[in-house]
Scaffold this motif. Structure first.
Motif, PDB file in Angstrom:
ATOM      1  N   GLU A  93     -17.785 -15.517  -1.969  1.00  0.00           N
ATOM      2  CA  GLU A  93     -16.812 -15.163  -0.948  1.00  0.00           C
ATOM      3  C   GLU A  93     -16.118 -13.846  -1.272  1.00  0.00           C
ATOM      4  OE1 GLU A  93     -15.256 -19.292   0.936  1.00  0.00           O
ATOM      5  OE2 GLU A  93     -14.446 -18.840  -1.055  1.00  0.00           O
ATOM      6  N   ALA A  94     -15.759 -13.147  -0.223  1.00  0.00           N
ATOM      7  CA  ALA A  94     -14.908 -11.955  -0.313  1.00  0.00           C
ATOM      8  C   ALA A  94     -13.858 -12.080   0.778  1.00  0.00           C
ATOM      9  CB  ALA A  94     -15.728 -10.693  -0.130  1.00  0.00           C
ATOM     10  N   PHE A  95     -12.643 -11.648   0.481  1.00  0.00           N
ATOM     11  CA  PHE A  95     -11.560 -11.874   1.437  1.00  0.00           C
ATOM     12  C   PHE A  95     -10.538 -10.751   1.361  1.00  0.00           C
ATOM     13  CE2 PHE A  95     -10.858 -14.291  -2.461  1.00  0.00           C
ATOM     14  CZ  PHE A  95      -9.638 -13.796  -2.912  1.00  0.00           C
ATOM     15  N   GLY A  96      -9.777 -10.669   2.437  1.00  0.00           N
ATOM     16  CA  GLY A  96      -8.676  -9.718   2.485  1.00  0.00           C
ATOM     17  C   GLY A  96      -7.616 -10.202   3.452  1.00  0.00           C
ATOM     18  N   GLU A  97      -6.360  -9.915   3.114  1.00  0.00           N
ATOM     19  CA  GLU A  97      -5.244 -10.280   3.980  1.00  0.00           C
ATOM     20  C   GLU A  97      -4.255  -9.124   4.015  1.00  0.00           C
ATOM     21  OE1 GLU A  97      -3.403 -13.947   2.939  1.00  0.00           O
ATOM     22  OE2 GLU A  97      -5.189 -15.152   3.327  1.00  0.00           O
ATOM     23  N   ILE A  98      -3.491  -9.081   5.103  1.00  0.00           N
ATOM     24  CA  ILE A  98      -2.500  -8.035   5.251  1.00  0.00           C
ATOM     25  C   ILE A  98      -1.281  -8.586   5.965  1.00  0.00           C
ATOM     26  CG2 ILE A  98      -3.486  -7.211   7.438  1.00  0.00           C
ATOM     27  CD1 ILE A  98      -2.718  -4.360   6.531  1.00  0.00           C
ATOM     28  N   ILE A  99      -0.122  -8.177   5.516  1.00  0.00           N
ATOM     29  CA  ILE A  99       1.149  -8.478   6.179  1.00  0.00           C
ATOM     30  C   ILE A  99       1.841  -7.151   6.459  1.00  0.00           C
ATOM     31  CG2 ILE A  99       3.425  -9.507   5.963  1.00  0.00           C
ATOM     32  CD1 ILE A  99       2.284 -11.700   4.316  1.00  0.00           C
ATOM     33  N   ALA A 100       2.126  -6.908   7.736  1.00  0.00           N
ATOM     34  CA  ALA A 100       2.668  -5.609   8.139  1.00  0.00           C
ATOM     35  C   ALA A 100       4.021  -5.778   8.817  1.00  0.00           C
ATOM     36  CB  ALA A 100       1.694  -4.913   9.084  1.00  0.00           C
ATOM     37  N   PRO A 101       5.124  -5.490   8.113  1.00  0.00           N
ATOM     38  CA  PRO A 101       6.424  -5.435   8.798  1.00  0.00           C
ATOM     39  C   PRO A 101       6.416  -4.286   9.800  1.00  0.00           C
ATOM     40  CG  PRO A 101       6.677  -5.615   6.401  1.00  0.00           C
ATOM     41  CD  PRO A 101       5.249  -5.282   6.663  1.00  0.00           C
ATOM     42  N   ILE A 102       6.745  -4.580  11.053  1.00  0.00           N
ATOM     43  CA  ILE A 102       6.679  -3.572  12.108  1.00  0.00           C
ATOM     44  C   ILE A 102       8.055  -3.023  12.438  1.00  0.00           C
ATOM     45  CG2 ILE A 102       5.903  -3.104  14.452  1.00  0.00           C
ATOM     46  CD1 ILE A 102       3.667  -3.771  12.478  1.00  0.00           C
ATOM     47  N   VAL A 103       9.019  -3.925  12.606  1.00  0.00           N
ATOM     48  CA  VAL A 103      10.378  -3.518  12.966  1.00  0.00           C
ATOM     49  C   VAL A 103      11.357  -4.341  12.148  1.00  0.00           C
ATOM     50  CG1 VAL A 103      12.059  -3.245  14.844  1.00  0.00           C
ATOM     51  CG2 VAL A 103       9.609  -3.031  15.336  1.00  0.00           C
ATOM     52  N   SER A 104      12.444  -3.745  11.761  1.00  0.00           N
ATOM     53  CA  SER A 104      13.493  -4.497  11.078  1.00  0.00           C
ATOM     54  C   SER A 104      14.847  -3.912  11.411  1.00  0.00           C
ATOM     55  CB  SER A 104      13.262  -4.505   9.556  1.00  0.00           C
ATOM     56  OG  SER A 104      13.310  -3.192   9.039  1.00  0.00           O
ATOM     57  N   ASP A 105      15.844  -4.808  11.504  1.00  0.00           N
ATOM     58  CA  ASP A 105      17.247  -4.427  11.703  1.00  0.00           C
ATOM     59  C   ASP A 105      17.456  -3.540  12.926  1.00  0.00           C
ATOM     60  OD1 ASP A 105      18.065  -5.846   9.426  1.00  0.00           O
ATOM     61  OD2 ASP A 105      17.509  -4.159   8.136  1.00  0.00           O
ATOM     62  N   ALA A 120      10.326  -0.078  10.262  1.00  0.00           N
ATOM     63  CA  ALA A 120      10.392  -1.195   9.312  1.00  0.00           C
ATOM     64  C   ALA A 120      11.098  -0.761   8.039  1.00  0.00           C
ATOM     65  CB  ALA A 120       8.988  -1.709   8.990  1.00  0.00           C
ATOM     66  N   GLY A 121      11.635  -1.726   7.335  1.00  0.00           N
ATOM     67  CA  GLY A 121      12.296  -1.434   6.077  1.00  0.00           C
ATOM     68  C   GLY A 121      11.485  -1.838   4.878  1.00  0.00           C
ATOM     69  N   GLU A 122      10.305  -2.414   5.088  1.00  0.00           N
ATOM     70  CA  GLU A 122       9.469  -2.888   3.990  1.00  0.00           C
ATOM     71  C   GLU A 122       8.065  -2.351   4.161  1.00  0.00           C
ATOM     72  OE1 GLU A 122       9.693  -7.090   4.167  1.00  0.00           O
ATOM     73  OE2 GLU A 122      11.858  -7.176   3.887  1.00  0.00           O
ATOM     74  N   ALA A 123       7.374  -2.189   3.052  1.00  0.00           N
ATOM     75  CA  ALA A 123       6.018  -1.657   3.077  1.00  0.00           C
ATOM     76  C   ALA A 123       5.026  -2.723   3.511  1.00  0.00           C
ATOM     77  CB  ALA A 123       5.644  -1.121   1.698  1.00  0.00           C
ATOM     78  N   VAL A 124       3.861  -2.268   3.935  1.00  0.00           N
ATOM     79  CA  VAL A 124       2.771  -3.160   4.327  1.00  0.00           C
ATOM     80  C   VAL A 124       2.167  -3.794   3.076  1.00  0.00           C
ATOM     81  CG1 VAL A 124       0.507  -3.297   5.410  1.00  0.00           C
ATOM     82  CG2 VAL A 124       2.287  -1.821   6.392  1.00  0.00           C
ATOM     83  N   GLY A 125       2.085  -5.117   3.085  1.00  0.00           N
ATOM     84  CA  GLY A 125       1.514  -5.836   1.952  1.00  0.00           C
ATOM     85  C   GLY A 125       0.061  -6.185   2.195  1.00  0.00           C
ATOM     86  N   PHE A 126      -0.674  -6.346   1.096  1.00  0.00           N
ATOM     87  CA  PHE A 126      -2.099  -6.631   1.235  1.00  0.00           C
ATOM     88  C   PHE A 126      -2.572  -7.493   0.074  1.00  0.00           C
ATOM     89  CE2 PHE A 126      -2.202  -3.422  -1.945  1.00  0.00           C
ATOM     90  CZ  PHE A 126      -3.358  -3.643  -2.660  1.00  0.00           C
ATOM     91  N   ALA A 127      -3.738  -8.056   0.259  1.00  0.00           N
ATOM     92  CA  ALA A 127      -4.446  -8.742  -0.823  1.00  0.00           C
ATOM     93  C   ALA A 127      -5.929  -8.664  -0.532  1.00  0.00           C
ATOM     94  CB  ALA A 127      -4.023 -10.196  -0.927  1.00  0.00           C
ATOM     95  N   ILE A 179       0.822  -1.218   0.000  1.00  0.00           N
ATOM     96  CA  ILE A 179       0.000   0.000   0.000  1.00  0.00           C
ATOM     97  C   ILE A 179       0.851   1.262   0.000  1.00  0.00           C
ATOM     98  CG2 ILE A 179      -1.883  -1.174   1.177  1.00  0.00           C
ATOM     99  CD1 ILE A 179      -0.982   0.103   3.760  1.00  0.00           C
ATOM    100  N   GLY A 180       2.181   1.091  -0.088  1.00  0.00           N
ATOM    101  CA  GLY A 180       3.050   2.257  -0.134  1.00  0.00           C
ATOM    102  C   GLY A 180       3.343   2.858   1.217  1.00  0.00           C
ATOM    103  N   PHE A 181       2.878   2.228   2.270  1.00  0.00           N
ATOM    104  CA  PHE A 181       3.127   2.731   3.623  1.00  0.00           C
ATOM    105  C   PHE A 181       4.095   1.803   4.334  1.00  0.00           C
ATOM    106  CE2 PHE A 181       2.135   2.330   8.155  1.00  0.00           C
ATOM    107  CZ  PHE A 181       2.416   3.627   8.590  1.00  0.00           C
ATOM    108  N   THR A 182       5.073   2.372   5.006  1.00  0.00           N
ATOM    109  CA  THR A 182       6.059   1.608   5.759  1.00  0.00           C
ATOM    110  C   THR A 182       6.059   2.096   7.196  1.00  0.00           C
ATOM    111  OG1 THR A 182       7.435   1.374   3.787  1.00  0.00           O
ATOM    112  CG2 THR A 182       8.478   0.931   5.913  1.00  0.00           C
ATOM    113  N   ALA A 183       6.001   1.150   8.143  1.00  0.00           N
ATOM    114  CA  ALA A 183       6.053   1.507   9.555  1.00  0.00           C
ATOM    115  C   ALA A 183       7.369   2.214   9.859  1.00  0.00           C
ATOM    116  CB  ALA A 183       5.896   0.260  10.420  1.00  0.00           C
TER     117      ALA A 183
END
Length: 1013
Positions: free
Chosen positions: A585-597, A536-543, A529-533
């Motif tokens: 069916e309708a669905f959604g998922e999210i992966i959010a990197p919070i902290v890295s390195d 974190a070093g990576e953006a939040v992923g979604f589907a 989504i173009g947003f990074t915590a």
């Protein structure tokens, strides 16, 4: 310039491709293309494929194509059967109960509670239960197999309560590959052949790729009679040779004389089994029985043939859009072969002037043992004068004509073994398009349609209606019936007394056709989504996405197959069924990197998923079920070499078409001990009253026999009002990749799965226990007792399904299931000087696996136990199982050793306790020993020791294009432990052993060659 196909790379390397999530992130795509992650050094049994278990928050066991080659298996079921934590389900080692397909059972909770995917997508199921037939998987093109435990419902939808098995095919294949292999047992039987040819290539300057794979597989039967431990059927209770009561010569029952004081059959004191008698050589019916040894006719390896075609392709229309397609076709033929048919307790009417009826037996039909009963208690059925006159009657119009109606048990070995030929044809086609919305967001939309048709043709089954016609004979050539072609049958002689002409009249082929369809449309948008915590070093992923599936299934049977009791030994009628349901069916998922390195936070990632499902059954008056499923999880790496991961999910499983639409039908279940059998009811008036309330004739009390071959009748049916099951699943584990041990990785994961509102029928032990309990406390008026309906002639729980409903086991939502355990995976690869060495270990500890069929009922534990009741989902589930492979790589030769270990198991203590209650009530001489009454399981059969199997594979790479593989399976020729044939479910306890769990084939040799160019 081309975008390097960002979305294409994600599909190839990110979680979406490996079937673990719908989310892909830019870092995965970039790292897969440009960087060498430490995880890239982790291999699975010599493969360079990165193990997805090392990068996901959910545990995955990956089996590579290399491992499949080393196993030299013909079908996918044989590969999965070897995995710890997988309980053997219906497959090549199942004969009686195999419907022509093979399935996988993750965690022992049933093959209906996991789903099988091909490249992360569903394919058409093979039957009414909605399961995918593993026989259709194109092994030649499989790159690896991922088995994921739990937490898969929000990603893949219903049915994934215990997880998914995802077969990943090779992408962008270019070249030609031809392989051929064959196997043979040390005894020279069970020959198998597998031939595969794959051709593929890139075109239009690499913008497209197409691949075609064609395969043929074949395996020959292995008969139980060709193994010394299985040649003779053994009773699990007496420990001696036994067999079926449907035997040769014929047995008759229902011929006891009538007591004029009660109007009911009186007990013949000379016959302990209620007047069931068998014809002897002199033509008399005596209480000394000969049983029929059915083992030699049955098989340990079902004969199988398959022809399959698999094709797939993709083409980049532009830099932003790619189309792809996949098609598969397979035709499988499976034959199950069991002992000859006959009359299994069906009623027949015999005229006393039957030309084949011996005079001695005729006199017994007229009046059994009249001199043994005090004068005046009853009047013989026919007087001696009436009996003599009836013998010479000229026909039904003759006033001296007489008939008797009896139950008949006669095995028709003259007809040959019963053969069920299953021909399954399936095609499944998918087409879709995918592309990039932006540099970080992709889209994918696809549609698919598949059909499966299973045609069962059964041969050499006798018809009960033909027996009834052929026993009413005016002479040796003329039946009393007007049916064309009727041939009188000699039921009173030894084996061979049924001539070919008689056999031809008694038999007829029958068929049942099961068709299933699956149409589906699916669309997803995924990326970041173009947003990074901030840390974190990576953006939040979604589907996000939506899906529609339409299931349909029909079962069409001819008149013979759907008539109860008509086909001798068919195990129940096959009713016509027509049903289906729709899923939105309708669905959604999210992966959010919070902290890295960061210190103690090399990475911290959270993930969540939500899916809404709406199920609509295509039947008037059926409810609409709306469900929500979700998951939350995450992973924490305090340092780069250690990852801690966990996932918790709420899952559902909607009822399948069989559970929704199956009408009330009498079939077979397994039950060795009937509380009403033997002398027990005569010693306990309360028990006697229960047996009579269930339909046993008063005259049968004290002489009821246990179900023949430990198979009792049961009435079961489904309902359109069933609601979905609900499950809570938890996984918690860690992955360890220490820098100080190069090439080593290890994962340890705990899983816990709890299911409520379980859809299913109660176990036979639970149905018996609900009524009889401790026997002394049971009630003849209890609904749990009166729903059990007995044979109106013999009082038993077996016999003609047209008159004997047996146990009552409807499909309900009342049950609970639970299992938990630990998986341990470890891999190491390195140079040991004289060779490269790869070590791979997979181990499973199952702490518990319980089933409670209804509230307040027994919560039955089955881990480490075997019995009729502990076969409710598959074969034996041991507490511990491990699989260890060591592969030595020399310059041109690989030498691989596989050690498979299965923990010791024992006969289910609860079943032993239940049997003891009955044994004590009958006054057995030694309830805890191998007494001649056979009241308790023989002590020698109450334990199966730990088993070790060793396989050896040598692979010679003769050139860059040619390899040769030689395999020895079951190197030490271990034989399975004999426990008798009546200790478990017929499907998995066969040939006196458990052939799906323990190798019954013996040492096997295999050779294979592969040519690539």
């Amino acid at each position: 310039m081309k975008t390097t196909r960002i979305h294409k790379l994600k599909y190839a390397a990110a979680p979406l491709a490996i079937g673990l999530a719908l989310i892909s992130t830019p870092s995965f795509a970039q790292d897969a293309a440009d960087e060498e992650e430490p995880a890239g050094e982790i291999v699975v049994t010599g493969s360079l494929i990165q193990n997805p278990n090392l990068v996901q928050s959910t545990p995955v066991n990956a089996t590579t194509a290399d491992e499949i080659d080393l196993l030299q298996s013909n079908v996918a079921e044989e590969v999965l059967r070897e995995l710890p934590g997988v309980v053997p389900s219906i497959g090549s080692a199942v004969n009686n109960g195999n419907g022509g397909a093979s399935y996988v059972d993750l965690r022992g909770l049933g093959s209906i509670r996991n789903i099988v995917l091909l490249d992360g997508q569903r394919i058409a199921p093979s039957g009414l239960l909605g399961r995918v037939d593993l026989n259709n998987i194109p092994l030649a093109l499989v790159e690896r197999v991922d088995a994921l435990t739990g937490a898969a419902v929000t990603t893949y939808g219903a049915d994934a309560i215990t997880g998914v098995v995802n077969f990943i095919t090779r992408k962008d294949f270019a070249g030609v590959e031809i392989s051929a292999g064959t196997q043979l047992t040390e005894k020279g039987d069970g020959h198998t052949v597998r031939i595969d040819a794959t051709v593929g290539g890139n075109f239009d300057d690499g913008r497209g790729n197409a691949v075609l794979s064609i395969g043929y597989q074949q395996s020959d039967p292995i008969y139980q009679g060709d193994r010394d431990f299985a040649n003779f059927q053994i009773s699990s209770y007496t420990g001696g040779t036994a067999g079926s009561g449907t035997s040769i010569p014929s047995r008759f029952s229902g011929t006891r004389p009538i007591d004029p004081l009660t109007g009911l059959p009186s007990i013949d004191p000379t016959v302990a089994n209620g007047g069931v008698r068998q014809v002897n050589a002199s033509g008399a019916a005596v209480p000394t029985f000969q049983t029929f040894n059915f083992n030699p006719f049955n098989i340990f390896q079902t004969p199988f043939k398959r022809f399959n075609i698999f094709a797939q392709g993709n083409y980049e229309i532009s830099d932003a859009v790619e189309i792809y397609t996949r098609g598969m076709f397979s035709k499988n033929t499976v034959d199950t072969i069991i002992a000859p048919s006959g009359s299994f307790g069906g009623t027949v009417t015999i005229n006393l002037n039957n030309p084949y009826l011996p005079s001695t037996l005729r006199n017994q039909f007229c009046a059994f043992n009249t001199s043994t009963v005090a004068s005046g208690l009853y009047t013989p059925r026919f007087t001696p004068a009436q009996c003599a006159a009836a013998a010479t009657a000229t026909g039904r119009t003759d006033p001296n004509y007489r008939e008797v109606t009896v139950t008949l048990n006669r095995r028709t070995s003259e007809v040959g073994p019963r053969i069920s030929n299953y021909q399954t044809t399936i095609f499944d086609y998918r087409i879709g398009a995918r592309g990039s919305i932006s540099e970080s967001i992709d889209w994918d939309i696809s549609g698919a349609y598949g059909e499966s048709e299973n045609v069962q043709t059964i041969k050499n089954y006798t018809l009960q209606s033909r027996f009834r016609q052929a026993t009413l004979a005016d002479n040796t050539t003329t039946c009393q019936t007007a049916t064309a072609g009727c041939v009188p049958v000699n039921l009173f002689g030894p084996e061979g007394s049924i001539t070919p002409a008689m056999a031809a009249f008694l038999t007829a082929d029958s068929s049942t056709v099961v068709r299933t369809t699956l149409a589906q449309v699916r669309g997803t948008i995924s990326g970041d989504i173009g947003f990074t915590a901030p840390w974190a070093g990576e953006a939040v992923g979604f589907a996000v996405g939506g899906e529609y599936r339409k299931y349909g299934a029909t079962q069409s049977s001819d008149l013979l197959a759907r008539t109860p009791g008509e086909l001798g030994g068919a195990g129940g009628a096959a009713p016509n069924i027509d049903g289906g349901y729709d899923v939105y069916e309708a669905f959604g998922e999210i992966i959010a990197p919070i902290v890295s390195d960061k210190p103690l936070f090399h990475s911290l990632t959270l993930e969540a998923g939500l899916r809404y499902s709406s199920y609509k059954v295509n039947a008037a008056g059926s409810p609409k079920n709306d469900t929500w499923t979700w998951k939350v999880g995450g992973s924490w790496e305090p340092v780069e070499s250690l990852k801690i991961r966990s996932n918790y999910s709420r899952a559902v499983r909607a009822p399948n078409i069989n559970e929704l639409y199956f009408p009330a039908t009498v079939g077979l279940t397994n039950l060795a001990i009937d509380p009403c059998s033997g002398a027990a009811p005569t010693l306990n008036p309360n028990l006697s009253a229960i047996c009579i309330a269930q339909g046993a004739p008063v005259g049968s009390i004290g002489s009821i026999t246990n179900p023949t071959a430990a198979q009792a009748n049961i009435t079961t049916f489904g309902s359109i009002n069933l609601s979905p099951e609900t499950a809570d699943t938890l996984t918690l584990g860690a992955v360890f990749q220490p820098d100080f041990i190069p090439g080593f990785s290890m994962s340890l994961d705990y899983y816990n799965i709890k299911i409520k509102d379980v859809i299913g029928a109660a176990l036979p032990g639970d149905l018996i226990g609900a009524c009889f309990g401790t026997i002394t406390a049971a009630s003849a008026t209890s609904a749990d007792c009166t729903v059990i309906r007995r044979n109106p002639i013999t009082g038993g729980l077996d016999g003609d399904p047209a008159t004997t409903a047996g146990l009552f086991g409807p499909i309900t939502n009342q049950g609970k299931l639970k299992t938990d355990g630990i998986d341990l995976l470890a891999n190491w690869k390195g140079d040991i000087g004289f060779a490269d060495l790869s070590l791979a270990f997979v181990g499973n500890w199952t702490n518990s696996s319980k089933f409670q069929s209804r509230p307040g009922g027994l919560n039955r534990e089955c881990v480490g136990y075997y019995s009729v009741n502990c076969s409710f989902t598959g074969s034996i589930q041991p507490e511990f199982q491990t699989s260890t492979r060591a592969t030595f790589g020399f310059e041109d030769v690989d030498l691989s050793f596989l050690w498979r270990w299965t923990d010791a198991v024992q006969f289910e203590p609860q079943q032993l306790a239940d049997d003891l209650v009955v044994a004590n009530a009958t006054g057995c001489t030694d309830p805890n020993g191998a007494d001649p009454d056979g009241c308790m399981v023989n002590p020698e059969f109450r334990n199966i020791g730990a088993e070790h199997y060793f396989d050896l594979t040598a692979r010679w790479n003769a050139s860059d294009n040619f390899s040769f593989t030689f395999t020895i399976q079951n190197l030490l020729n271990n034989k399975p432990k004999v426990v008798g044939n009546t200790i478990g479910a017929t499907s998995f306890n066969s040939g006196n052993v458990y052939p799906s769990t323990y190798d019954a084939l013996g040492r096997r040799f295999g050779v294979a060659a592969k040519l690539t160019f």
